[in-house]
Scaffold this motif. Structure first.
Motif, PDB file in Angstrom:
ATOM      1  N   PHE A  88     -24.585  53.851  63.576  1.00 18.91           N
ATOM      2  CA  PHE A  88     -23.213  54.222  63.920  1.00 18.91           C
ATOM      3  C   PHE A  88     -23.087  54.467  65.430  1.00 18.91           C
ATOM      4  O   PHE A  88     -22.134  54.021  66.076  1.00 18.91           O
ATOM      5  N   PHE A  89     -24.092  55.144  66.017  1.00 18.34           N
ATOM      6  CA  PHE A  89     -24.026  55.459  67.451  1.00 18.34           C
ATOM      7  C   PHE A  89     -24.107  54.210  68.318  1.00 18.34           C
ATOM      8  O   PHE A  89     -23.629  54.189  69.435  1.00 18.34           O
ATOM      9  N   ARG A  90     -24.770  53.165  67.767  1.00 18.10           N
ATOM     10  CA  ARG A  90     -24.879  51.901  68.508  1.00 18.10           C
ATOM     11  C   ARG A  90     -23.489  51.462  68.997  1.00 18.10           C
ATOM     12  O   ARG A  90     -23.326  50.999  70.113  1.00 18.10           O
ATOM     13  N   ALA A  91     -22.494  51.683  68.142  1.00 19.01           N
ATOM     14  CA  ALA A  91     -21.126  51.257  68.488  1.00 19.01           C
ATOM     15  C   ALA A  91     -20.517  52.134  69.580  1.00 19.01           C
ATOM     16  O   ALA A  91     -19.717  51.660  70.387  1.00 19.01           O
ATOM     17  N   SER A  92     -20.888  53.428  69.624  1.00 18.04           N
ATOM     18  CA  SER A  92     -20.261  54.337  70.601  1.00 18.04           C
ATOM     19  C   SER A  92     -20.964  54.338  71.946  1.00 18.04           C
ATOM     20  O   SER A  92     -20.444  54.825  72.926  1.00 18.04           O
ATOM     21  N   LYS A  93     -22.190  53.818  71.964  1.00 21.65           N
ATOM     22  CA  LYS A  93     -22.966  53.931  73.211  1.00 21.65           C
ATOM     23  C   LYS A  93     -22.426  52.980  74.278  1.00 21.65           C
ATOM     24  O   LYS A  93     -22.176  51.817  74.009  1.00 21.65           O
ATOM     25  N   ASN A  94     -22.241  53.532  75.479  1.00 21.50           N
ATOM     26  CA  ASN A  94     -21.932  52.650  76.604  1.00 21.50           C
ATOM     27  C   ASN A  94     -22.963  52.917  77.695  1.00 21.50           C
ATOM     28  O   ASN A  94     -23.899  53.698  77.477  1.00 21.50           O
ATOM     29  N   LYS A  95     -22.793  52.292  78.846  1.00 22.26           N
ATOM     30  CA  LYS A  95     -23.822  52.406  79.894  1.00 22.26           C
ATOM     31  C   LYS A  95     -24.047  53.848  80.325  1.00 22.26           C
ATOM     32  O   LYS A  95     -25.102  54.218  80.798  1.00 22.26           O
ATOM     33  N   LYS A  96     -22.974  54.663  80.190  1.00 22.18           N
ATOM     34  CA  LYS A  96     -23.076  56.038  80.698  1.00 22.18           C
ATOM     35  C   LYS A  96     -23.661  57.017  79.675  1.00 22.18           C
ATOM     36  O   LYS A  96     -23.920  58.157  79.977  1.00 22.18           O
ATOM     37  N   THR A  97     -23.814  56.553  78.433  1.00 17.49           N
ATOM     38  CA  THR A  97     -24.304  57.479  77.406  1.00 17.49           C
ATOM     39  C   THR A  97     -25.800  57.313  77.175  1.00 17.49           C
ATOM     40  O   THR A  97     -26.279  56.189  77.014  1.00 17.49           O
ATOM     41  N   SER A  98     -26.506  58.439  77.110  1.00 13.36           N
ATOM     42  CA  SER A  98     -27.919  58.386  76.738  1.00 13.36           C
ATOM     43  C   SER A  98     -28.049  58.966  75.338  1.00 13.36           C
ATOM     44  O   SER A  98     -27.292  59.856  74.960  1.00 13.36           O
ATOM     45  N   ILE A  99     -29.037  58.441  74.595  1.00 12.01           N
ATOM     46  CA  ILE A  99     -29.240  58.945  73.230  1.00 12.01           C
ATOM     47  C   ILE A  99     -30.648  59.517  73.102  1.00 12.01           C
ATOM     48  O   ILE A  99     -31.636  58.885  73.502  1.00 12.01           O
ATOM     49  N   GLY A 100     -30.731  60.734  72.568  1.00 12.26           N
ATOM     50  CA  GLY A 100     -32.027  61.398  72.426  1.00 12.26           C
ATOM     51  C   GLY A 100     -32.295  61.803  70.991  1.00 12.26           C
ATOM     52  O   GLY A 100     -31.382  62.192  70.264  1.00 12.26           O
ATOM     53  N   ILE A 101     -33.565  61.688  70.579  1.00 12.61           N
ATOM     54  CA  ILE A 101     -33.988  62.126  69.247  1.00 12.61           C
ATOM     55  C   ILE A 101     -34.845  63.370  69.421  1.00 12.61           C
ATOM     56  O   ILE A 101     -35.813  63.364  70.193  1.00 12.61           O
ATOM     57  N   LEU A 102     -34.464  64.447  68.741  1.00 15.34           N
ATOM     58  CA  LEU A 102     -35.211  65.706  68.826  1.00 15.34           C
ATOM     59  C   LEU A 102     -35.831  66.009  67.459  1.00 15.34           C
ATOM     60  O   LEU A 102     -35.460  65.405  66.458  1.00 15.34           O
ATOM     61  N   GLY A 103     -36.721  66.981  67.425  1.00 11.45           N
ATOM     62  CA  GLY A 103     -37.170  67.546  66.152  1.00 11.45           C
ATOM     63  C   GLY A 103     -38.285  66.784  65.459  1.00 11.45           C
ATOM     64  O   GLY A 103     -39.084  66.078  66.076  1.00 11.45           O
ATOM     65  N   CYS A 104     -38.307  66.932  64.119  1.00 15.88           N
ATOM     66  CA  CYS A 104     -39.475  66.509  63.329  1.00 15.88           C
ATOM     67  C   CYS A 104     -39.717  65.001  63.326  1.00 15.88           C
ATOM     68  O   CYS A 104     -40.857  64.544  63.373  1.00 15.88           O
ATOM     69  N   MET A 105     -38.638  64.196  63.286  1.00 13.99           N
ATOM     70  CA  MET A 105     -38.842  62.738  63.300  1.00 13.99           C
ATOM     71  C   MET A 105     -39.375  62.286  64.647  1.00 13.99           C
ATOM     72  O   MET A 105     -40.172  61.350  64.729  1.00 13.99           O
ATOM     73  N   GLU A 117     -36.344  51.717  67.823  1.00 10.71           N
ATOM     74  CA  GLU A 117     -34.897  51.900  68.005  1.00 10.71           C
ATOM     75  C   GLU A 117     -34.591  51.761  69.487  1.00 10.71           C
ATOM     76  O   GLU A 117     -34.668  52.717  70.250  1.00 10.71           O
ATOM     77  N   LYS A 118     -34.254  50.533  69.886  1.00 11.63           N
ATOM     78  CA  LYS A 118     -34.107  50.246  71.314  1.00 11.63           C
ATOM     79  C   LYS A 118     -33.002  51.055  71.990  1.00 11.63           C
ATOM     80  O   LYS A 118     -33.026  51.259  73.196  1.00 11.63           O
ATOM     81  N   LEU A 119     -32.032  51.524  71.236  1.00  7.77           N
ATOM     82  CA  LEU A 119     -30.931  52.251  71.904  1.00  7.77           C
ATOM     83  C   LEU A 119     -31.311  53.700  72.241  1.00  7.77           C
ATOM     84  O   LEU A 119     -30.597  54.375  72.965  1.00  7.77           O
ATOM     85  N   VAL A 120     -32.472  54.161  71.735  1.00  7.65           N
ATOM     86  CA  VAL A 120     -32.889  55.542  72.022  1.00  7.65           C
ATOM     87  C   VAL A 120     -33.545  55.611  73.401  1.00  7.65           C
ATOM     88  O   VAL A 120     -34.394  54.791  73.748  1.00  7.65           O
ATOM     89  N   ASP A 121     -33.105  56.625  74.204  1.00  9.36           N
ATOM     90  CA  ASP A 121     -33.631  56.768  75.564  1.00  9.36           C
ATOM     91  C   ASP A 121     -34.654  57.886  75.670  1.00  9.36           C
ATOM     92  O   ASP A 121     -35.455  57.935  76.596  1.00  9.36           O
ATOM     93  N   LEU A 122     -34.581  58.828  74.706  1.00  7.84           N
ATOM     94  CA  LEU A 122     -35.296  60.086  74.884  1.00  7.84           C
ATOM     95  C   LEU A 122     -35.855  60.542  73.537  1.00  7.84           C
ATOM     96  O   LEU A 122     -35.138  60.537  72.535  1.00  7.84           O
ATOM     97  N   VAL A 123     -37.140  60.930  73.508  1.00  9.38           N
ATOM     98  CA  VAL A 123     -37.752  61.426  72.268  1.00  9.38           C
ATOM     99  C   VAL A 123     -38.435  62.744  72.603  1.00  9.38           C
ATOM    100  O   VAL A 123     -39.324  62.797  73.461  1.00  9.38           O
ATOM    101  N   VAL A 124     -38.004  63.836  71.954  1.00  8.33           N
ATOM    102  CA  VAL A 124     -38.539  65.159  72.316  1.00  8.33           C
ATOM    103  C   VAL A 124     -38.910  65.944  71.056  1.00  8.33           C
ATOM    104  O   VAL A 124     -38.078  66.172  70.178  1.00  8.33           O
ATOM    105  N   GLY A 125     -40.172  66.371  70.987  1.00 11.88           N
ATOM    106  CA  GLY A 125     -40.666  67.137  69.838  1.00 11.88           C
ATOM    107  C   GLY A 125     -40.251  68.606  69.926  1.00 11.88           C
ATOM    108  O   GLY A 125     -39.826  69.081  70.989  1.00 11.88           O
ATOM    109  N   PRO A 126     -40.408  69.352  68.815  1.00  8.37           N
ATOM    110  CA  PRO A 126     -39.873  70.722  68.717  1.00  8.37           C
ATOM    111  C   PRO A 126     -40.466  71.737  69.715  1.00  8.37           C
ATOM    112  O   PRO A 126     -39.852  72.766  69.952  1.00  8.37           O
ATOM    113  N   ASP A 127     -41.642  71.422  70.284  1.00 13.78           N
ATOM    114  CA  ASP A 127     -42.225  72.377  71.238  1.00 13.78           C
ATOM    115  C   ASP A 127     -41.975  71.991  72.686  1.00 13.78           C
ATOM    116  O   ASP A 127     -42.506  72.636  73.603  1.00 13.78           O
ATOM    117  N   SER A 128     -41.197  70.938  72.934  1.00 13.37           N
ATOM    118  CA  SER A 128     -41.080  70.416  74.306  1.00 13.37           C
ATOM    119  C   SER A 128     -39.680  70.525  74.892  1.00 13.37           C
ATOM    120  O   SER A 128     -39.363  69.862  75.882  1.00 13.37           O
TER     121      SER A 128
END
Ligand code: SAM
Ligand code: SF4
Length: 476
Positions: A88-105, A117-128
């Motif tokens: 769903f976010f793939r449709a909303s993302k434009n050049k100015k938007t960054s997408i980050g995944i946090l938490g357990c996954m 997932e090529k549209l993801v820019d940032l991956v951050v675990g729960p301790d970081s």
């Protein structure tokens, strides 16, 4: 209702946002959270770290410079939900938007997430999460950024979480992070790291601040709160290495609970209790303080000792029933709820019947019931076969749910004709003329609002009920 844990299923994916957020800066972050209450609490820590670098929260995806999804890995379905959201976010993302995944996954999949997932820019675990400002700099420079290092120390103790999307009445405070238990079905020890407790002083300070801001109830959070042990910092597993003096000065959960109860007028709850660690000391402290709610969430997972052993839960059926007996002796009015997993590896019809008979022996007030979902790298995935057919899992799950609904109704009927103290949390979902709140046993009560203020504690005479709700009227 039955595929959720502490969080109502309807809240999954809730956009977290602080109303009337005061910030002069114009960067905007949209945060969506999935999974347990711990994840929702972590999003408040993330919002507080981002506030320092000028991000305010928004509910509008289109206006966000940064979209964050705080993810859950507990069951396969939780991960699939996040993947669908990314589509769903793939449709909303434009050049100015960054997408980050946090938490357990993020923690479970690490850099694989960036590859998959090529549209993801940032991956951050729960301790970081403290590293977010640096990671965002990298992202803003056009690079992908990742930090999934698990910590021995991190409890975010000094941070003041930004309270997001709350009713201003009930709130949550993390008292520990990680889990050392290694239940064979569970991914949490791999995604949230080893167990460490937070300094009592910082817990009390956060609770006092909530009280000063008008909150009326706080829930102390941890994967296994009974295992809480403050020894001056660091991992619980290192306790034996400490000096005699340090061991003597350590603070356990019963002591922490006593300290919290003496330092606030707010109602206190806690979650989750582990049957192998729950002591009578904790029960006596609960009985001693009026402001500690008389409610325990005590996940059993199975009523069969054979399955509990395969699950590596550290207790058997008799031990569990003995813990329940202690609760009923020391706090007769205590509400008890559970988690049950059905269709775990090798579960026979007899094991399933043992679960049903344990439920009949305990008569839980309510429960959260799940079909077993095999998780990568867990002990069960490596050692056992997920050999109960899905059709049988579903049949057993519906038998368990049906029995629990019958018990919930019976338990609620016991309150008819009685007066319950209810903390008023807001307008009832069904009618603006009614309010809802919770009894000390954590059961929802609904009643006509009259002149009642949200946040007050009122006496409600229970006149009727369903399996999920008490229905009543105000008593002066
Ligand atoms: N720490 C808590 C405890 O030990 O009770 C539970 C934490 S876990 C986030 C919440 C619940 O999810 C568990 O009690 C269990 O019933 C369920 N769960 C965990 N792993 C599961 C799996 N692989 N399949 C199905 N349900 C699972
Ligand atoms: Fe998972 Fe068991 Fe730890 Fe709970 S106690 S988080 S079920 S490993």
């Amino acid at each position: 209702m039955f595929e959720s844990k502490t969080i109502d299923e309807k809240k999954q994916g809730t956009v977290l946002m602080k109303d009337n957020f005061l910030s002069k800066k114009n960067k905007k972050v949209y945060i969506e959270s999935y999974g347990c209450q711990m994840n929702f609490s972590d999003s408040e820590i993330v919002a507080s770290i981002l506030l320092e670098i000028g991000y305010e929260t928004t509910r509008d995806i289109k206006s966000a410079n940064l979209i964050l999804i705080n993810t859950c890995s507990i069951r396969e379905k939780a991960e699939q939900t996040v993947r669908k959201r990314l589509d769903f976010f793939r449709a909303s993302k434009n050049k100015k938007t960054s997408i980050g995944i946090l938490g357990c996954m993020a923690e479970r999949l690490k850099s694989k997430f960036l590859e998959e997932e090529k549209l993801v820019d940032l991956v951050v675990g729960p301790d970081s999460y403290r590293d977010l400002p640096n990671l965002l700099k990298e992202v803003n420079d056009g690079r992908k950024a990742i930090n999934v290092i698990l910590s021995k120390e991190e409890t975010y103790a000094d941070l003041n979480p930004v309270r997001l999307d709350k009713n201003g009445i009930t709130s949550f405070v993390s008292i520990m992070r990680g889990c050392d238990n290694m239940c064979s079905f569970c991914v949490v020890p791999f995604t949230r790291g080893r167990e460490r407790s937070r300094e009592p002083k910082t817990i009390i300070n956060e609770i006092k601040e909530l009280e000063n801001n008008g909150y009326k109830e706080v829930t102390l959070l941890g994967q296994n709160v009974d295992s809480y042990l403050w020894t001056g910092g660091g991992l619980k597993k290192d306790f034996q290495k400490l000096s005699k003096e340090a061991k003597k000065n350590s603070v356990n959960f019963a002591q922490l609970l006593d300290l919290v109860a003496r330092n606030t007028f707010m109602r206190i709850r806690f979650s989750t209790s582990h049957p192998k660690d729950m002591t009578d000391d904790v029960l006596h402290i609960m009985a001693k303080h009026k402001n500690i709610c008389k409610y325990i969430h005590l996940p059993v997972q199975s009523g069969s000792s054979r399955i509990l052993k395969l699950m590596n839960r550290g207790y058997d059926r008799d031990w569990y029933l003995n813990r329940v007996k202690s609760i009923k002796n020391i706090i007769p009015e205590c509400g008890i709820s559970m988690d049950i997993i059905t269709g775990f590896c090798d579960e026979s019809e007899k094991d399933h019947l043992d679960t049903l008979s344990l439920m009949k022996a305990v008569k839980y007030d309510f429960g959260y019931m799940f079909k077993y979902s095999e998780r990568p790298n867990t002990l069960a995935e490596r050692k056992y076969k997920d050999n109960v057919p899905d059709k049988i899992k579903s049949k057993r799950l519906s038998e368990i749910i049906d029995l629990q609904q019958k018990h919930s109704l019976e338990q609620n009927e016991k309150y008819i004709g009685k007066i319950c103290e209810v903390l008023v949390e807001g307008l009832s979902k069904k009618s603006d003329d009614d309010l809802f709140g919770r009894t000390t046993q954590n059961t929802v009560a609904v009643f006509p609002k009259e002149n009642t203020k949200i946040g007050s504690i009122v006496n409600v005479l229970i006149t009727n009920c369903t399996s999920a709700t008490l229905i009543g009227k105000l008593i002066n």
